[in-house]
Design a protein around this motif. Sequence first.
Motif, PDB file in Angstrom:
ATOM      1  N   LEU A  32       0.822  -1.202   0.000  1.00 52.83           N
ATOM      2  CA  LEU A  32       0.000   0.000   0.000  1.00 52.83           C
ATOM      3  C   LEU A  32       0.860   1.258   0.000  1.00 52.83           C
ATOM      4  O   LEU A  32       0.532   2.253  -0.661  1.00 52.83           O
ATOM      5  CB  LEU A  32      -0.960   0.014   1.190  1.00 52.83           C
ATOM      6  CG  LEU A  32      -2.096  -0.989   1.123  1.00 52.83           C
ATOM      7  CD1 LEU A  32      -2.880  -0.989   2.433  1.00 52.83           C
ATOM      8  CD2 LEU A  32      -3.008  -0.702  -0.058  1.00 52.83           C
ATOM      9  N   ASP A  33       1.971   1.222   0.719  1.00 54.13           N
ATOM     10  CA  ASP A  33       2.897   2.353   0.734  1.00 54.13           C
ATOM     11  C   ASP A  33       3.455   2.600  -0.669  1.00 54.13           C
ATOM     12  O   ASP A  33       3.557   3.743  -1.109  1.00 54.13           O
ATOM     13  CB  ASP A  33       4.024   2.091   1.727  1.00 54.13           C
ATOM     14  CG  ASP A  33       4.925   3.290   1.924  1.00 54.13           C
ATOM     15  OD1 ASP A  33       4.410   4.421   2.068  1.00 54.13           O
ATOM     16  OD2 ASP A  33       6.159   3.100   1.950  1.00 54.13           O
ATOM     17  N   LEU A  34       3.792   1.543  -1.374  1.00 50.91           N
ATOM     18  CA  LEU A  34       4.322   1.674  -2.729  1.00 50.91           C
ATOM     19  C   LEU A  34       3.265   2.188  -3.697  1.00 50.91           C
ATOM     20  O   LEU A  34       3.481   3.180  -4.393  1.00 50.91           O
ATOM     21  CB  LEU A  34       4.855   0.332  -3.246  1.00 50.91           C
ATOM     22  CG  LEU A  34       5.241   0.334  -4.734  1.00 50.91           C
ATOM     23  CD1 LEU A  34       6.519   1.126  -4.956  1.00 50.91           C
ATOM     24  CD2 LEU A  34       5.372  -1.071  -5.263  1.00 50.91           C
ATOM     25  N   VAL A  35       2.125   1.535  -3.750  1.00 49.13           N
ATOM     26  CA  VAL A  35       1.132   1.897  -4.770  1.00 49.13           C
ATOM     27  C   VAL A  35       0.388   3.180  -4.421  1.00 49.13           C
ATOM     28  O   VAL A  35      -0.228   3.785  -5.289  1.00 49.13           O
ATOM     29  CB  VAL A  35       0.141   0.751  -5.074  1.00 49.13           C
ATOM     30  CG1 VAL A  35       0.882  -0.467  -5.599  1.00 49.13           C
ATOM     31  CG2 VAL A  35      -0.704   0.399  -3.877  1.00 49.13           C
ATOM     32  N   GLY A  36       0.470   3.610  -3.163  1.00 48.81           N
ATOM     33  CA  GLY A  36      -0.165   4.859  -2.773  1.00 48.81           C
ATOM     34  C   GLY A  36       0.758   6.057  -2.894  1.00 48.81           C
ATOM     35  O   GLY A  36       0.333   7.195  -2.714  1.00 48.81           O
ATOM     36  N   ASP A  37       2.003   5.823  -3.205  1.00 48.32           N
ATOM     37  CA  ASP A  37       2.979   6.896  -3.380  1.00 48.32           C
ATOM     38  C   ASP A  37       2.617   7.732  -4.603  1.00 48.32           C
ATOM     39  O   ASP A  37       2.235   7.200  -5.645  1.00 48.32           O
ATOM     40  CB  ASP A  37       4.369   6.267  -3.564  1.00 48.32           C
ATOM     41  CG  ASP A  37       5.418   7.286  -3.911  1.00 48.32           C
ATOM     42  OD1 ASP A  37       5.848   8.017  -3.009  1.00 48.32           O
ATOM     43  OD2 ASP A  37       5.803   7.340  -5.102  1.00 48.32           O
ATOM     44  N   LYS A  38       2.734   9.067  -4.489  1.00 49.06           N
ATOM     45  CA  LYS A  38       2.314   9.938  -5.593  1.00 49.06           C
ATOM     46  C   LYS A  38       3.060   9.638  -6.888  1.00 49.06           C
ATOM     47  O   LYS A  38       2.455   9.657  -7.955  1.00 49.06           O
ATOM     48  CB  LYS A  38       2.473  11.405  -5.226  1.00 49.06           C
ATOM     49  CG  LYS A  38       3.899  11.877  -5.035  1.00 49.06           C
ATOM     50  CD  LYS A  38       3.955  13.327  -4.635  1.00 49.06           C
ATOM     51  CE  LYS A  38       5.353  13.741  -4.278  1.00 49.06           C
ATOM     52  NZ  LYS A  38       5.389  15.108  -3.776  1.00 49.06           N
ATOM     53  N   TRP A  39       4.336   9.329  -6.805  1.00 46.51           N
ATOM     54  CA  TRP A  39       5.082   9.083  -8.045  1.00 46.51           C
ATOM     55  C   TRP A  39       4.663   7.754  -8.661  1.00 46.51           C
ATOM     56  O   TRP A  39       4.557   7.643  -9.877  1.00 46.51           O
ATOM     57  CB  TRP A  39       6.592   9.129  -7.798  1.00 46.51           C
ATOM     58  CG  TRP A  39       7.031  10.447  -7.231  1.00 46.51           C
ATOM     59  CD1 TRP A  39       7.729  10.643  -6.072  1.00 46.51           C
ATOM     60  CD2 TRP A  39       6.810  11.754  -7.776  1.00 46.51           C
ATOM     61  NE1 TRP A  39       7.935  11.987  -5.879  1.00 46.51           N
ATOM     62  CE2 TRP A  39       7.396  12.691  -6.902  1.00 46.51           C
ATOM     63  CE3 TRP A  39       6.168  12.227  -8.916  1.00 46.51           C
ATOM     64  CZ2 TRP A  39       7.366  14.062  -7.129  1.00 46.51           C
ATOM     65  CZ3 TRP A  39       6.130  13.607  -9.146  1.00 46.51           C
ATOM     66  CH2 TRP A  39       6.718  14.506  -8.273  1.00 46.51           C
ATOM     67  N   SER A  40       4.392   6.753  -7.843  1.00 48.70           N
ATOM     68  CA  SER A  40       3.922   5.467  -8.373  1.00 48.70           C
ATOM     69  C   SER A  40       2.588   5.637  -9.081  1.00 48.70           C
ATOM     70  O   SER A  40       2.396   5.120 -10.183  1.00 48.70           O
ATOM     71  CB  SER A  40       3.766   4.444  -7.245  1.00 48.70           C
ATOM     72  OG  SER A  40       5.005   4.149  -6.662  1.00 48.70           O
ATOM     73  N   VAL A  41       1.678   6.363  -8.448  1.00 53.01           N
ATOM     74  CA  VAL A  41       0.364   6.604  -9.050  1.00 53.01           C
ATOM     75  C   VAL A  41       0.520   7.287 -10.404  1.00 53.01           C
ATOM     76  O   VAL A  41      -0.095   6.891 -11.396  1.00 53.01           O
ATOM     77  CB  VAL A  41      -0.529   7.452  -8.104  1.00 53.01           C
ATOM     78  CG1 VAL A  41      -1.772   7.961  -8.810  1.00 53.01           C
ATOM     79  CG2 VAL A  41      -0.904   6.648  -6.871  1.00 53.01           C
ATOM     80  N   LEU A  42       1.357   8.301 -10.465  1.00 53.79           N
ATOM     81  CA  LEU A  42       1.534   9.054 -11.713  1.00 53.79           C
ATOM     82  C   LEU A  42       2.239   8.232 -12.786  1.00 53.79           C
ATOM     83  O   LEU A  42       1.892   8.309 -13.972  1.00 53.79           O
ATOM     84  CB  LEU A  42       2.267  10.365 -11.441  1.00 53.79           C
ATOM     85  CG  LEU A  42       1.482  11.349 -10.568  1.00 53.79           C
ATOM     86  CD1 LEU A  42       2.348  12.537 -10.175  1.00 53.79           C
ATOM     87  CD2 LEU A  42       0.216  11.812 -11.281  1.00 53.79           C
ATOM     88  N   ILE A  43       3.220   7.434 -12.396  1.00 55.12           N
ATOM     89  CA  ILE A  43       3.915   6.589 -13.377  1.00 55.12           C
ATOM     90  C   ILE A  43       2.961   5.538 -13.930  1.00 55.12           C
ATOM     91  O   ILE A  43       2.871   5.349 -15.150  1.00 55.12           O
ATOM     92  CB  ILE A  43       5.168   5.932 -12.753  1.00 55.12           C
ATOM     93  CG1 ILE A  43       6.248   6.992 -12.519  1.00 55.12           C
ATOM     94  CG2 ILE A  43       5.690   4.810 -13.643  1.00 55.12           C
ATOM     95  CD1 ILE A  43       7.418   6.506 -11.670  1.00 55.12           C
TER      96      ILE A  43
END
Length: 137
Positions: A32-43
């Motif tokens: 959740l920490d990974l997929v909720g990160d703003k850069w992950s979401v945008l990528i």
Amino acid sequence: MAAKNVRARVRDVPGPCARWGDDDADFIREVLDLVGDKWSVLIIGTLADGPARYSELAAAIPGVSQRMLTLTLKHLQRYGLLARTAYPEVPPRVEYRLTVLGRSLLSTVLALAEWSADNHAEVRRNQEAFDGATAVD
């Protein structure tokens, strides 16, 4: 041992944490920490339309530093959400694309981004109201 006592108390209260077993809880929070990160979401959202080169991702995601883009791409690869393909050309060409697992996350990520865009003004008003009220205290 103390962590198990905390987890036992969590199961008594309804909510998403009550559904996680002790063996899964840390890993679920990590994902959740990974997929909720703003850069992950945008990528992930940027790759919705297909593969992209590093420079294309950097241009499409305002504010991302070279370091954060590189780190986030590596993290997403490590979790199996992205694939990196290096082509043996001169100059070298590298593309990133969503894997099947990454595509399965796409609708959730796009919904989160859409919610953020749709509610931006209201969230900003709430922040300003809160900041104004707490500045007086």
